[in-house]
Design an enzyme around this catalytic site. Structure first.
Site, PDB file in Angstrom:
ATOM      1  CD  GLU A  22      -0.937   0.511   4.747  1.00 10.15           C
ATOM      2  OE1 GLU A  22      -0.325  -0.576   4.882  1.00 10.15           O
ATOM      3  OE2 GLU A  22      -2.183   0.593   4.641  1.00 10.15           O
ATOM      4  CG  HIS A  70       0.431  -4.248   5.329  1.00  5.14           C
ATOM      5  ND1 HIS A  70      -0.629  -4.066   4.472  1.00  5.14           N
ATOM      6  CD2 HIS A  70       1.075  -5.359   4.887  1.00  5.14           C
ATOM      7  CE1 HIS A  70      -0.630  -5.025   3.553  1.00  5.14           C
ATOM      8  NE2 HIS A  70       0.398  -5.826   3.797  1.00  5.14           N
ATOM      9  CG  HIS A  91      -1.939  -1.101   1.181  1.00  2.00           C
ATOM     10  ND1 HIS A  91      -2.345  -1.787   2.312  1.00  2.00           N
ATOM     11  CD2 HIS A  91      -2.635  -1.643   0.141  1.00  2.00           C
ATOM     12  CE1 HIS A  91      -3.246  -2.692   1.964  1.00  2.00           C
ATOM     13  NE2 HIS A  91      -3.443  -2.624   0.668  1.00  2.00           N
ATOM     14  CD  GLU A 125      -1.528  -3.730   9.144  1.00  2.00           C
ATOM     15  OE1 GLU A 125      -1.135  -2.542   9.120  1.00  2.00           O
ATOM     16  OE2 GLU A 125      -2.298  -4.219   8.290  1.00  2.00           O
TER      17      GLU A 125
END
Length: 518
Positions: A136, A240, A133, A339
């Site tokens: 990110e 991420h 992404h 994440e």
């Protein structure tokens, strides 16, 4: 050279460098005296790898500011850094491109290993993928610093030397350079830059096991699919931002109806793989070595908290077309989603802290590729059998041997049976034991199928149809499938349609949730 500093005057630069010099001197004084007491459950496993038992933990690393600073690097700067590193460390790095983005930017991969240009027989390939992404980018910068850490520490850090001597590490810092180019620093939420230049979410663009994914394939995802089809990756992490958690497969879940998909998105129903114990372990390795993740503290009061800093992907929120499920189901590569920042695109001055939080986790996670079972599949003459299909009994997601007959599987301590199939050979089942202290070496020899009287019709090239006697009377069974996949639940097909109002609502809610959390 990539160097950014807002200071122009010479005396200001000297004052800026003074603390770094003092820190370096202090580090040199303390380095030899450093003692480490790693958690027993996270210690490295050593087996026939010329590594001393009880290696010290990786050293704390401060980057060489003349080559890589804690700032965000655009694609041109990223390319210059990778090329300069490859030129400076030709014995440890190899740079290659797996393809180009919509707008023509290279998808660079850097191999970091003591054998960067050639596969090391018996040594696993692992990978990290960052910035799928575009908005990110913390993972993108962490992977650049990880490269810098590896090459500058190889000759001075025993742990790093062991890892690079026994592993080929492939690092793709940015899978979505076009999205990054339009993202805005300091933007913690939202979707600007998340998608590729055609507006596709790349982490919703892979084939999906539970639901037909009708989204048109994109050059970036096609490049990654081609990449992982050519290299037998054992372990992978996708970086991420937008949360602080290690998420493991499955990301998607079977739904009885489109309406059920809407409500299940927020019902926290886990979708567990046959290797759930291993995925939880891998996620805990990252979370517990991270400075904060294992605390399970929510990023915001309105966002979920995760026990021990890990979660099943579907239990968090289901998604279709995710990369980690594709790696696992199609190729047996154990990938988890990492994440690593509550803010999707935090200010650059926070990057140093993110590195300090993630450095140990990034290294220890890769070392888990040396846990479990590894070995070779041979014929009676001792020649390797390529593309033999393998699965652990009771775990219906399999994998294949390389052209050298190699295989690896991450497993926790216990008793197991492995099933091995190859065209032209009798299948074989072998029992083995996994212990905590070191990986199990298991070599399997397959015998040619028995000679039988002619049965079954012959097909093109003298190969029997549906199994039968081939040339010379050698029985050739039905070719084994390329990859084992778990049986599809009979109700999974009911959720395969992308049409209808309920599907539209579900996709809309999922997109909103993704833009907020990751």
């Amino acid at each position: 050279m990539i160097l950014r500093t807002p200071l122009a005057a010479g005396h200001q630069l000297q004052l800026l460098l003074l603390p770094s010099v003092l820190l370096l001197l202090l580090h040199l004084l303390l380095c030899d005296a450093k003692t480490v007491n790693p958690d027993d459950s996270m210690q490295m496993q050593h087996h026939q790898m010329n590594a001393e038992p009880g290696l010290p933990e990786p050293r704390a690393y401060m980057p060489d500011a003349q080559h890589l600073d804690f700032v965000y690097h655009d694609h041109e700067e990223l390319t210059r850094f990778l090329r300069a590193t490859s030129a400076r460390y030709p014995n440890l790095t190899a740079l290659y491109s797996i393809g180009k983005s919509i707008q023509g930017r290279d998808l660079w991969v850097m191999v970091v290993s003591s054998s960067p240009y050639e596969h090391m027989v018996g040594k696993p390939d692992v990978k990290y993928v960052g910035n799928i992404h575009g908005n990110e980018p913390v993972g993108r910068e962490m992977l650049l610093h990880l490269i810098q850490y590896f090459v500058t520490s190889y000759n001075s850090d025993q742990y790093v030397k062991w890892l690079l001597d026994n592993t080929r590490i492939h690092i793709l810092p940015t899978m979505n350079p076009d999205g990054y180019a339009v993202s805005k620093e300091g933007t913690c939420d939202g979707g600007q830059g998340r998608y590729n230049a055609r507006g596709f979410d790349l982490n919703r663009n892979f084939p999906d096991y539970f639901k037909q994914n009708n989204k048109r394939g994109q050059p970036e995802t096609d490049s990654v699919k081609d990449w992982i089809s050519k290299i037998q990756f054992v372990l992978s992490g996708s970086l991420h931002g937008g949360a602080l958690v290690a998420s493991y497969p499955y990301d998607n879940t079977p739904n009885s109806s489109p309406l059920g998909a809407v409500f299940q998105t927020y019902s926290a129903a886990p979708s567990l793989t046959p290797d759930d114990d291993v995925f939880k372990h891998l996620s805990l390795v990252y979370a517990r070595n991270h400075a904060k993740m294992s605390r399970g503290v929510a990023c915001k009061s309105a966002t979920p908290a995760f026990e021990n800093g890990i979660t099943n992907g579907a239990a968090w929120y289901p998604l279709t077309g995710g990369m980690q499920d594709y790696n696992y189901v199609w190729y047996g590569c154990m990938e988890i989603t990492l994440e690593i920042s509550c803010c999707k695109f935090p200010p650059a001055y926070e990057l140093k802290k993110y590195w300090e939080d993630n450095q140990l986790s990034l290294i220890k996670f890769l070392a888990e590729a040396h846990r479990g079972v590894q070995g070779f599949v041979f014929d009676p003459a001792g020649m390797p059998i390529e593309r033999a299909s393998i699965k652990i009994k009771g775990r219906d997601v399999g994998f294949q041997t390389t052209k050298y007959g190699e295989f690896w599987r991450i497993l926790l301590p216990g008793y197991y049976k492995v099933e091995v199939f190859a065209e032209g050979f009798a299948p074989r089942e072998v029992e083995f034991v996994i212990v905590e202290q070191h990986p199990t070496l298991l070599n399997v020899t397959l015998q040619p199928s028995k000679r039988l009287e002619g049965i079954g019709p012959m097909g093109p090239g003298g190969v029997p149809v549906g199994g039968g006697v081939g040339p010379g009377g050698l029985y050739r069974p039905i070719p084994a499938p390329q990859h084992y996949r778990p049986p599809v639940p009979p109700y999974a097909g009911a959720a395969s349609s992308d049409s209808g109002i309920f599907s539209t609502i579900s996709n809309g809610l999922n997109s909103l949730y993704s833009n907020i959390f990751g």
